[in-house]
Write an enzyme that holds these catalytic residues in place. Structure first.
Site, mmCIF file in Angstrom:
data_model
loop_
_atom_site.group_PDB
_atom_site.id
_atom_site.type_symbol
_atom_site.label_atom_id
_atom_site.label_comp_id
_atom_site.label_asym_id
_atom_site.label_seq_id
_atom_site.Cartn_x
_atom_site.Cartn_y
_atom_site.Cartn_z
ATOM 1 N N ARG A 133 -31.217 -27.721 -0.282
ATOM 2 C CA ARG A 133 -30.076 -27.238 -1.082
ATOM 3 C C ARG A 133 -30.513 -26.022 -1.895
ATOM 4 N NH1 ARG A 133 -29.470 -29.445 -5.689
ATOM 5 N NH2 ARG A 133 -29.604 -31.588 -4.996
ATOM 6 N N LYS A 188 -15.219 -14.512 9.303
ATOM 7 C CA LYS A 188 -14.424 -13.480 9.955
ATOM 8 C C LYS A 188 -15.342 -12.509 10.708
ATOM 9 C CE LYS A 188 -11.342 -15.775 7.692
ATOM 10 N NZ LYS A 188 -10.884 -15.406 6.353
ATOM 11 N N TYR A 196 -5.997 -12.611 -0.179
ATOM 12 C CA TYR A 196 -6.089 -13.726 0.761
ATOM 13 C C TYR A 196 -5.410 -14.950 0.118
ATOM 14 C CZ TYR A 196 -8.056 -17.592 3.363
ATOM 15 O OH TYR A 196 -8.204 -18.734 4.094
ATOM 16 N N ASP A 224 -13.789 -8.338 -2.681
ATOM 17 C CA ASP A 224 -13.772 -9.164 -1.468
ATOM 18 C C ASP A 224 -13.710 -8.181 -0.300
ATOM 19 O OD1 ASP A 224 -13.115 -10.685 0.761
ATOM 20 O OD2 ASP A 224 -11.883 -12.104 -0.362
#
Ligand SMILES: *Cc1c(COP(=O)(O)O)cnc(C)c1O
Length: 388
Positions: A54, A203, A106, A178
């Protein structure tokens, strides 16, 4: 063997080599998937830099270094999704703080802001960030963060990153971009003065519609320390196999995006003169109101086209059902062309009146242009129009 130094190389070369020196123990050319949760220590606290996956995992770290080199960032942090990357950035604000965001984001972003973080006492104001003065007018004494997306989704509005960053520097605010739609190949916000860049790697960066992931990048030491702490503390990390897939995908980012932009420009020009099309939105077209700004900050016009079909909702739905080759699906940025209806799919959560005011009409169709042969993409569009 000489260690690879990204500072000495170009984008295309870094996409393949940065962070990925051949494995010293085996010589494996492709960076291995370290599918392990923990790491053996020689003595208490004596280890090779990895204690628990992690906190750090070699495959994730390799991808983080690679992506950081592509944005010209000092640091990268990878997450299980683009949304998880956003929650990481929001660790920089606290109750009582105010965030200014673009009004054409978005769809998941305002959902996260309004339905999760507003409940924790963080305030959000949405403005059309393509007007710098509207962003300035929204600044309050408690404003901490300005959050922009450019080009926007699905209306492909352009915000001038340099204009906004000089504003945020003046007011000592953090600027996040973004950059999912543009990719670092087309646009590098940190070079234009932004503090943090975020991507849904789902994407273009991974690029093959086979994984979900997110990344945050910055060169600011203090922001990085806070976000690295939060990455480990909250734990929404990207797994090693997803990091591997993303690393494989990103090697061809420049080639893919170049072809997507070329296909998109030709298709946009074709659609623009088509009698069944009301209007076409594409940043590379002369008809785009912010083409000049797009040219200043983007290498090419991008791989997304939005257009309004004549005849409204029913014609649009019929076209989407009957057009061959383009798969009807949400998401974008993969090698295959996708088509969708923003009003009823990706942006359905936005109330109808609000959709109409911003321009997400019932006739609006969004295409994520893939890397297929242009002639086939054009033929399929023709077949779709002939069928309605
Ligand atoms: C898809 C997307 C996101 C969300 O990313 P996920 O990987 O789906 O969580 C954020 N921003 C933009 C611009 C996107 O297209």
């Amino acid at each position: 063997m000489k260690k690879y130094n990204p500072a000495e190389h170009q984008f295309e070369t870094n996409a393949i080599h940065a962070g990925q020196d051949p494995d010293p123990s085996t010589g494996a050319i492709t960076f291995p998937i370290y599918q392990t949760s923990t790491y053996v220590q020689e003595a208490v606290g004596k280890h090779k830099g990895y204690e628990y996956s992690r906190t750090s995992n070699p495959t994730r770290c390799a991808l983080e270094a690679c992506l950081a080199s592509l944005e010209g960032a000092k640091y990268g942090l990878c997450f299980a999704s683009g949304m998880a990357a956003m929650t990481n950035v929001l660790s920089l604000v606290k109750a009582g703080d105010h965030v200014i965001a673009s009004d054409d984001l978005y769809g998941g972003t305002p959902r996260l802001f309004n339905q999760v973080y507003a409940g924790y006492g963080i305030e959000f104001t949405y403005v059309d960030s393509s007007f710098t003065d509207r962003v300035e007018a929204a600044i309050k004494p408690n404003t901490k963060l300005v959050w922009i997306e450019t080009p926007t989704n699905p209306l492909l509005k352009i915000t001038e990153i340099r204009a906004i960053s000089s504003l945020t520097h003046r007011h000592k605010l953090i600027l996040l971009v973004d950059n999912t739609f543009a990719t670092p190949f087309l646009q590098r916000p940190l070079d234009l003065g932004a503090d943090i860049v975020l991507h849904s790697v789902t994407k273009y960066i991974a690029g093959h519609a086979d994984t979900v992931g997110g990344v945050v990048m910055t060169s600011n030491d203090a922001h990085y320390e806070r976000m690295k702490f939060h990455q480990n503390a909250a734990g929404a990390v990207m797994g090693p196999f997803d990091a591997f897939l993303t690393m494989r995908g990103v090697k061809t980012l420049a080639l893919r995006v170049e072809r997507q932009c070329e296909n998109a420009l030709h298709l946009a020009q074709y659609l623009e003169q088509h009698p069944k099309v009301e209007r076409v939105i594409y940043p590379g077209l002369d008809s785009h109101p912010q083409k000049k700004i797009a040219e200043r900050q983007m290498r090419l016009g991008g791989g997304i086209i939005s257009f309004e079909i004549k005849g409204g909702l029913n014609t649009a739905l019929q076209f989407l059902e009957l057009v061959p080759l383009y798969s009807l699906a949400e998401s974008l940025g993969g090698v295959e062309s996708l088509i969708e209806h923003p009003a009823m799919m990706t942006h359905a959560a936005i109330p109808k009146e609000r959709r109409e005011t911003v321009g997400i009409t019932d006739g609006l169709i969004r295409i994520s242009v893939g890397i297929e042969a242009y002639e086939d993409l054009k033929k399929a569009i023709d077949a779709g129009f002939a069928a309605i």
